[in-house]
Design a protein around this motif. Structure first.
Motif, PDB file in Angstrom:
ATOM      1  N   THR A 117      -7.352   5.778  -0.538  1.00 56.61           N
ATOM      2  CA  THR A 117      -7.410   6.519  -1.804  1.00 56.61           C
ATOM      3  C   THR A 117      -7.666   8.014  -1.578  1.00 56.61           C
ATOM      4  OG1 THR A 117      -8.472   4.547  -2.658  1.00 56.61           O
ATOM      5  CG2 THR A 117      -8.445   6.467  -4.112  1.00 56.61           C
ATOM      6  N   PRO A 118      -6.804   8.878  -2.150  1.00 54.88           N
ATOM      7  CA  PRO A 118      -7.043  10.313  -2.029  1.00 54.88           C
ATOM      8  C   PRO A 118      -8.418  10.681  -2.586  1.00 54.88           C
ATOM      9  CG  PRO A 118      -4.850   9.915  -2.896  1.00 54.88           C
ATOM     10  CD  PRO A 118      -5.559   8.595  -2.880  1.00 54.88           C
ATOM     11  N   GLY A 119      -9.127  11.540  -1.844  1.00 54.20           N
ATOM     12  CA  GLY A 119     -10.449  11.985  -2.290  1.00 54.20           C
ATOM     13  C   GLY A 119     -11.570  11.051  -1.859  1.00 54.20           C
ATOM     14  N   LYS A 122      -9.365   8.503   2.057  1.00 56.25           N
ATOM     15  CA  LYS A 122      -8.440   9.396   2.752  1.00 56.25           C
ATOM     16  C   LYS A 122      -9.168  10.469   3.579  1.00 56.25           C
ATOM     17  CE  LYS A 122      -4.339  12.040   1.620  1.00 56.25           C
ATOM     18  NZ  LYS A 122      -3.626  11.565   2.797  1.00 56.25           N
ATOM     19  N   GLU A 125      -9.084  10.915   7.534  1.00 55.71           N
ATOM     20  CA  GLU A 125      -8.126  11.643   8.374  1.00 55.71           C
ATOM     21  C   GLU A 125      -8.591  13.070   8.648  1.00 55.71           C
ATOM     22  OE1 GLU A 125      -4.441  11.475   6.207  1.00 55.71           O
ATOM     23  OE2 GLU A 125      -5.027  13.105   4.878  1.00 55.71           O
TER      24      GLU A 125
ATOM     25  N   GLY B  30      -7.360   7.269 -11.601  1.00 54.61           N
ATOM     26  CA  GLY B  30      -7.449   7.063 -10.150  1.00 54.61           C
ATOM     27  C   GLY B  30      -7.227   8.318  -9.335  1.00 54.61           C
ATOM     28  N   THR B  33      -9.396  12.767  -8.742  1.00 55.47           N
ATOM     29  CA  THR B  33     -10.581  13.145  -7.965  1.00 55.47           C
ATOM     30  C   THR B  33     -10.468  14.566  -7.434  1.00 55.47           C
ATOM     31  OG1 THR B  33      -9.516  12.030  -6.130  1.00 55.47           O
ATOM     32  CG2 THR B  33     -11.287  10.831  -7.225  1.00 55.47           C
ATOM     33  N   GLN B  34      -9.224  15.043  -7.262  1.00 52.04           N
ATOM     34  CA  GLN B  34      -9.010  16.404  -6.767  1.00 52.04           C
ATOM     35  C   GLN B  34      -7.844  17.055  -7.498  1.00 52.04           C
ATOM     36  OE1 GLN B  34      -8.388  16.192  -2.519  1.00 52.04           O
ATOM     37  NE2 GLN B  34     -10.584  16.289  -2.103  1.00 52.04           N
ATOM     38  N   ASN B  37      -4.392  16.571  -5.862  1.00 51.63           N
ATOM     39  CA  ASN B  37      -3.790  15.253  -6.129  1.00 51.63           C
ATOM     40  C   ASN B  37      -3.114  15.250  -7.496  1.00 51.63           C
ATOM     41  OD1 ASN B  37      -5.030  14.482  -3.807  1.00 51.63           O
ATOM     42  ND2 ASN B  37      -6.692  13.391  -4.819  1.00 51.63           N
ATOM     43  N   ALA B  97      -0.786  13.469   0.974  1.00 50.54           N
ATOM     44  CA  ALA B  97      -1.849  13.756  -0.008  1.00 50.54           C
ATOM     45  C   ALA B  97      -1.814  12.761  -1.168  1.00 50.54           C
ATOM     46  CB  ALA B  97      -1.707  15.181  -0.530  1.00 50.54           C
ATOM     47  N   LEU B  98      -0.621  12.337  -1.574  1.00 51.92           N
ATOM     48  CA  LEU B  98      -0.516  11.442  -2.735  1.00 51.92           C
ATOM     49  C   LEU B  98      -0.817   9.990  -2.374  1.00 51.92           C
ATOM     50  CD1 LEU B  98       2.556  12.844  -4.636  1.00 51.92           C
ATOM     51  CD2 LEU B  98       0.161  13.039  -5.225  1.00 51.92           C
ATOM     52  N   TYR B 101      -0.682   6.520  -4.604  1.00 50.13           N
ATOM     53  CA  TYR B 101      -0.353   6.818  -6.003  1.00 50.13           C
ATOM     54  C   TYR B 101       1.118   7.125  -6.229  1.00 50.13           C
ATOM     55  CZ  TYR B 101      -5.274   6.634  -6.800  1.00 50.13           C
ATOM     56  OH  TYR B 101      -6.557   6.189  -6.875  1.00 50.13           O
TER      57      TYR B 101
END
Lengths: 185, 209
Positions: A117-119, A122, A125, B30, B33-34, B37, B97-98, B101
């Motif tokens: 999941t981004p944030g 993730k 990495e 979802g 968060t940033q 994203n 980055a995605l 999603y």
């Protein structure tokens, strides 16, 4: 009957056009993606090799996390190993490479592929994420739970415990595998 | 001309997909968060929505009503897969980055909702305007939630790295005093609830006038 056949043909035509478009796109993008993967793999191996020479690769099929090993040579003697690891994360299977000394002490690790999941997961990495595992595997056990981490490290993996545990278990399994090899090859 | 402008702008405020129609909330909650994203997700949704609206509108007289859902899903899933493959090959940083999603755009209700409610009944040109307006509305809604969540939850604003700029901006005070719950799932629901209440209040206030 005729109506159903007509509907079937319409759907078939749409699917055929879509399949053609996908095949065309894949034929253009697949070689580029394969080349990128090879470059990333090479970069990752160089990053974790600790300056030693990268030797021969051996596939491993009978282990839960370990998929392959690569000898790390120092003046033509085996000084350590790079271990290819595969572990189930939050978003599916993750692959990583980690290097160890002959005694099973982890030197460096890098995440290769994942769908975390981004944030959250993730973050694994990011540069520095694997530092919490450095030097573990021998006298210092591989931290496989948040309670084994410092406050700052535990805070950093907050919200992504599944990812952290998956990576930790794989690194611990890699260390155990290398201990059994013990520079024997 | 006036009707075209109305078609284009309705998705931004009056029929905002996130706060008014309340569609596509899974990725909104979802992925927010940033900020980076949110921007990446919005770009993916914009591409898929635009092309799915164009294709479905162009085929609206060919696809019979009883098979329209499977036909739309095939078109949308193919477009998402094409987007995924192209991003993976040519903009790997955005693809990375995605993450998960990107394939989830297939099940984004906004795409199927606009295909069903608008593109299947209107001309290609109107469908293009609808897709652009809705995409902008979705992007604004998603980015606003992400901005608030990231600011309060982490004290940062994360954009895409460019040249010497690493991509992350640390906001003084917020960075040292983050409200962690905002970065987690309950924070997304809280922010969504407050913003929805604000949009509802604003709409009812205009009606009263």
């Amino acid at each position: 009957m005729t109506k159903n056949l007509k509907y079937g043909l319409i759907l078939l035509s749409i699917c055929a056009v879509c399949a053609f478009a996908l095949a065309l796109t894949n034929s253009i993008t697949a070689p580029v993606i394969r080349m990128q993967d090879e470059v990333n793999q090479k970069k990752a191996l160089e990053a974790v090799s600790n300056g030693w020479t990268i030797g021969t690769r051996s596939e491993v099929t009978d282990q839960a996390y370990v998929t392959y090993t690569i000898d790390l040579l120092d003046n033509s003697s085996v000084a350590g190993y790079v271990v290819g690891l595969s572990t189930p994360g939050y978003g599916g299977q993750m692959t990583l490479v980690a290097s160890y000394t002959n005694s099973g002490e982890m030197l460096f690790a890098q995440l290769l592929t994942h769908n975390e999941t981004p944030g959250l997961g993730k973050k694994a990495e990011q540069e520095g994420y694997m530092d919490k595992f450095k030097g573990s595997g021998t006298e210092k056990a591989v931290p496989t739970s948040k309670s084994m981490l410092s406050d700052a490290d535990a805070q950093a993996v907050s919200g992504s415990s599944v990812t952290f545990t998956a990576i930790a278990k794989a690194i611990a399994a890699g260390s155990e595998y290398v201990k059994n090899l013990g520079g024997a090859r | 001309m006036k009707a075209n402008i109305k078609e284009l702008t309705k998705g931004i405020f009056k029929e905002n997909p996130v706060f008014v129609i309340v569609l596509g909330l899974c990725p909104v909650l979802g992925v927010s968060t940033q900020v980076s994203n949110a921007i990446g997700m919005s770009a993916g949704v914009m591409f898929v929505l635009l092309f799915s609206n164009i294709i479905i509108s162009a085929l609206r007289k060919v696809i019979p009503g009883s098979i329209h859902i499977p036909a739309y899903i095939v078109v949308i899933a193919s477009l998402v897969t094409i987007t995924e493959m192209v991003m993976h090959a040519f903009v790997p940083s955005v693809y990375s980055a995605l993450g998960v999603y990107l394939p989830l755009i297939v099940v984004n209700c906004i795409i199927l909702g606009r295909a069903e409610a608008f593109a299947s009944k209107n001309s290609v040109f109107d469908s293009i305007l609808d897709a652009i307006g809705m995409s902008i509305g979705f992007a604004l809604g998603l980015t606003l939630i992400a901005l608030i969540r990231e600011l309060f939850g982490s004290g940062t604003i994360t954009l895409f790295p460019m040249g010497n700029f690493g991509g992350g901006i640390n906001i003084p005070w917020f960075y040292d005093n983050p409200i962690r719950v905002m970065a987690l799932a309950p924070g997304a629901l809280l922010i969504m609830g407050y913003l929805k209440a604000f949009f509802d209040w604003n709409t009812s206030r205009k009606k009263d006038k």
